[in-house]
Design a protein around this motif. Sequence first.
Motif, PDB file in Angstrom:
ATOM      1  N   VAL A  30      59.454 -11.444  59.007  1.00  0.00           N
ATOM      2  CA  VAL A  30      59.800 -12.056  57.728  1.00  0.00           C
ATOM      3  C   VAL A  30      61.216 -12.643  57.776  1.00  0.00           C
ATOM      4  CG1 VAL A  30      60.759  -9.999  56.614  1.00  0.00           C
ATOM      5  CG2 VAL A  30      59.652 -11.726  55.233  1.00  0.00           C
ATOM      6  N   ALA A  31      61.386 -13.755  57.109  1.00  0.00           N
ATOM      7  CA  ALA A  31      62.705 -14.384  56.977  1.00  0.00           C
ATOM      8  C   ALA A  31      63.103 -14.286  55.510  1.00  0.00           C
ATOM      9  CB  ALA A  31      62.652 -15.839  57.420  1.00  0.00           C
ATOM     10  N   ALA A  32      64.127 -13.523  55.221  1.00  0.00           N
ATOM     11  CA  ALA A  32      64.587 -13.356  53.843  1.00  0.00           C
ATOM     12  C   ALA A  32      65.524 -14.496  53.465  1.00  0.00           C
ATOM     13  CB  ALA A  32      65.302 -12.022  53.697  1.00  0.00           C
ATOM     14  N   SER A  33      65.438 -14.945  52.239  1.00  0.00           N
ATOM     15  CA  SER A  33      66.330 -15.988  51.758  1.00  0.00           C
ATOM     16  C   SER A  33      66.594 -15.754  50.281  1.00  0.00           C
ATOM     17  CB  SER A  33      65.740 -17.371  52.010  1.00  0.00           C
ATOM     18  OG  SER A  33      64.474 -17.474  51.412  1.00  0.00           O
ATOM     19  N   TYR A  34      67.620 -16.386  49.765  1.00  0.00           N
ATOM     20  CA  TYR A  34      68.038 -16.226  48.377  1.00  0.00           C
ATOM     21  C   TYR A  34      67.759 -17.521  47.615  1.00  0.00           C
ATOM     22  CZ  TYR A  34      71.054 -15.736  44.322  1.00  0.00           C
ATOM     23  OH  TYR A  34      71.518 -15.678  43.044  1.00  0.00           O
ATOM     24  N   ALA A  35      67.338 -17.381  46.371  1.00  0.00           N
ATOM     25  CA  ALA A  35      67.130 -18.545  45.513  1.00  0.00           C
ATOM     26  C   ALA A  35      67.648 -18.232  44.115  1.00  0.00           C
ATOM     27  CB  ALA A  35      65.651 -18.911  45.456  1.00  0.00           C
ATOM     28  N   ASN A  36      68.363 -19.172  43.535  1.00  0.00           N
ATOM     29  CA  ASN A  36      68.772 -19.052  42.134  1.00  0.00           C
ATOM     30  C   ASN A  36      68.226 -20.230  41.317  1.00  0.00           C
ATOM     31  OD1 ASN A  36      70.434 -21.138  42.935  1.00  0.00           O
ATOM     32  ND2 ASN A  36      72.339 -20.181  42.286  1.00  0.00           N
ATOM     33  N   PHE A  37      67.295 -20.956  41.925  1.00  0.00           N
ATOM     34  CA  PHE A  37      66.644 -22.092  41.276  1.00  0.00           C
ATOM     35  C   PHE A  37      65.153 -22.012  41.555  1.00  0.00           C
ATOM     36  CE2 PHE A  37      64.643 -26.233  41.832  1.00  0.00           C
ATOM     37  CZ  PHE A  37      64.888 -26.825  40.602  1.00  0.00           C
ATOM     38  N   CYS A  38      64.355 -22.280  40.540  1.00  0.00           N
ATOM     39  CA  CYS A  38      62.897 -22.304  40.707  1.00  0.00           C
ATOM     40  C   CYS A  38      62.325 -23.416  39.846  1.00  0.00           C
ATOM     41  CB  CYS A  38      62.301 -20.964  40.283  1.00  0.00           C
ATOM     42  SG  CYS A  38      60.512 -20.897  40.438  1.00  0.00           S
ATOM     43  N   ARG A  39      61.467 -24.222  40.458  1.00  0.00           N
ATOM     44  CA  ARG A  39      60.746 -25.260  39.719  1.00  0.00           C
ATOM     45  C   ARG A  39      59.263 -24.968  39.883  1.00  0.00           C
ATOM     46  NH1 ARG A  39      61.257 -31.214  41.826  1.00  0.00           N
ATOM     47  NH2 ARG A  39      60.215 -30.213  43.543  1.00  0.00           N
ATOM     48  N   VAL A  40      58.529 -25.008  38.790  1.00  0.00           N
ATOM     49  CA  VAL A  40      57.096 -24.719  38.812  1.00  0.00           C
ATOM     50  C   VAL A  40      56.337 -25.984  38.447  1.00  0.00           C
ATOM     51  CG1 VAL A  40      55.249 -23.312  37.824  1.00  0.00           C
ATOM     52  CG2 VAL A  40      57.538 -22.338  38.096  1.00  0.00           C
ATOM     53  N   SER A  41      55.365 -26.331  39.252  1.00  0.00           N
ATOM     54  CA  SER A  41      54.466 -27.442  38.930  1.00  0.00           C
ATOM     55  C   SER A  41      53.055 -27.004  39.303  1.00  0.00           C
ATOM     56  CB  SER A  41      54.871 -28.719  39.669  1.00  0.00           C
ATOM     57  OG  SER A  41      54.923 -28.491  41.055  1.00  0.00           O
ATOM     58  N   SER A  42      52.072 -27.740  38.840  1.00  0.00           N
ATOM     59  CA  SER A  42      50.702 -27.320  39.137  1.00  0.00           C
ATOM     60  C   SER A  42      49.752 -28.496  39.187  1.00  0.00           C
ATOM     61  CB  SER A  42      50.209 -26.301  38.116  1.00  0.00           C
ATOM     62  OG  SER A  42      50.035 -26.890  36.857  1.00  0.00           O
ATOM     63  N   GLN A  76      62.270 -23.246  50.024  1.00  0.00           N
ATOM     64  CA  GLN A  76      60.922 -22.706  50.190  1.00  0.00           C
ATOM     65  C   GLN A  76      59.996 -23.344  49.156  1.00  0.00           C
ATOM     66  OE1 GLN A  76      63.383 -20.229  49.145  1.00  0.00           O
ATOM     67  NE2 GLN A  76      64.129 -20.155  51.231  1.00  0.00           N
ATOM     68  N   ARG A  77      58.784 -23.589  49.574  1.00  0.00           N
ATOM     69  CA  ARG A  77      57.742 -24.039  48.649  1.00  0.00           C
ATOM     70  C   ARG A  77      56.582 -23.073  48.831  1.00  0.00           C
ATOM     71  NH1 ARG A  77      56.852 -29.981  48.651  1.00  0.00           N
ATOM     72  NH2 ARG A  77      58.407 -29.810  47.014  1.00  0.00           N
ATOM     73  N   ILE A  78      56.210 -22.422  47.746  1.00  0.00           N
ATOM     74  CA  ILE A  78      55.108 -21.463  47.780  1.00  0.00           C
ATOM     75  C   ILE A  78      53.972 -22.043  46.962  1.00  0.00           C
ATOM     76  CG2 ILE A  78      54.381 -19.122  47.190  1.00  0.00           C
ATOM     77  CD1 ILE A  78      57.339 -18.314  47.516  1.00  0.00           C
ATOM     78  N   ILE A  79      52.811 -22.147  47.573  1.00  0.00           N
ATOM     79  CA  ILE A  79      51.634 -22.711  46.915  1.00  0.00           C
ATOM     80  C   ILE A  79      50.630 -21.583  46.717  1.00  0.00           C
ATOM     81  CG2 ILE A  79      49.812 -24.450  47.051  1.00  0.00           C
ATOM     82  CD1 ILE A  79      51.744 -25.955  49.019  1.00  0.00           C
TER      83      ILE A  79
END
Length: 119
Positions: free
Chosen positions: A38-50, A77-80
Amino acid sequence: MSAKKDEKSAEATTEAAAEQAQAPAQQQQQVKVNDDNVAASYANFCRVSSTPEELILDLGLNPQPLDPANTEINVGQRIILNHYTAKRLLSALSMALQRHEQAFGVLETDIRKRVVQKS
């Protein structure tokens, strides 16, 4: 007496069978997770689309959270997810946040309200 004994034995057998039938439904599945790579990373921004089939989470680092209008944010990162998995994620995150807030207090999501203003 033999008939009553047989009747009680049959009831006990029926109850035991019903309990055994319910037991697998009540037990949670144990899932093994391998996080060796696993590669850990930090995010303080999230955009949600669908789309009708998928929900898309773009996660990134906002270097200027107080001035988001004039900041370029690189998505790291983009998680689908399908919508079923997204709903399970929503439930899991909601429960985790409720536990956190019960232990540590309400989380304020507006950063301007959290930052101390200096005169």
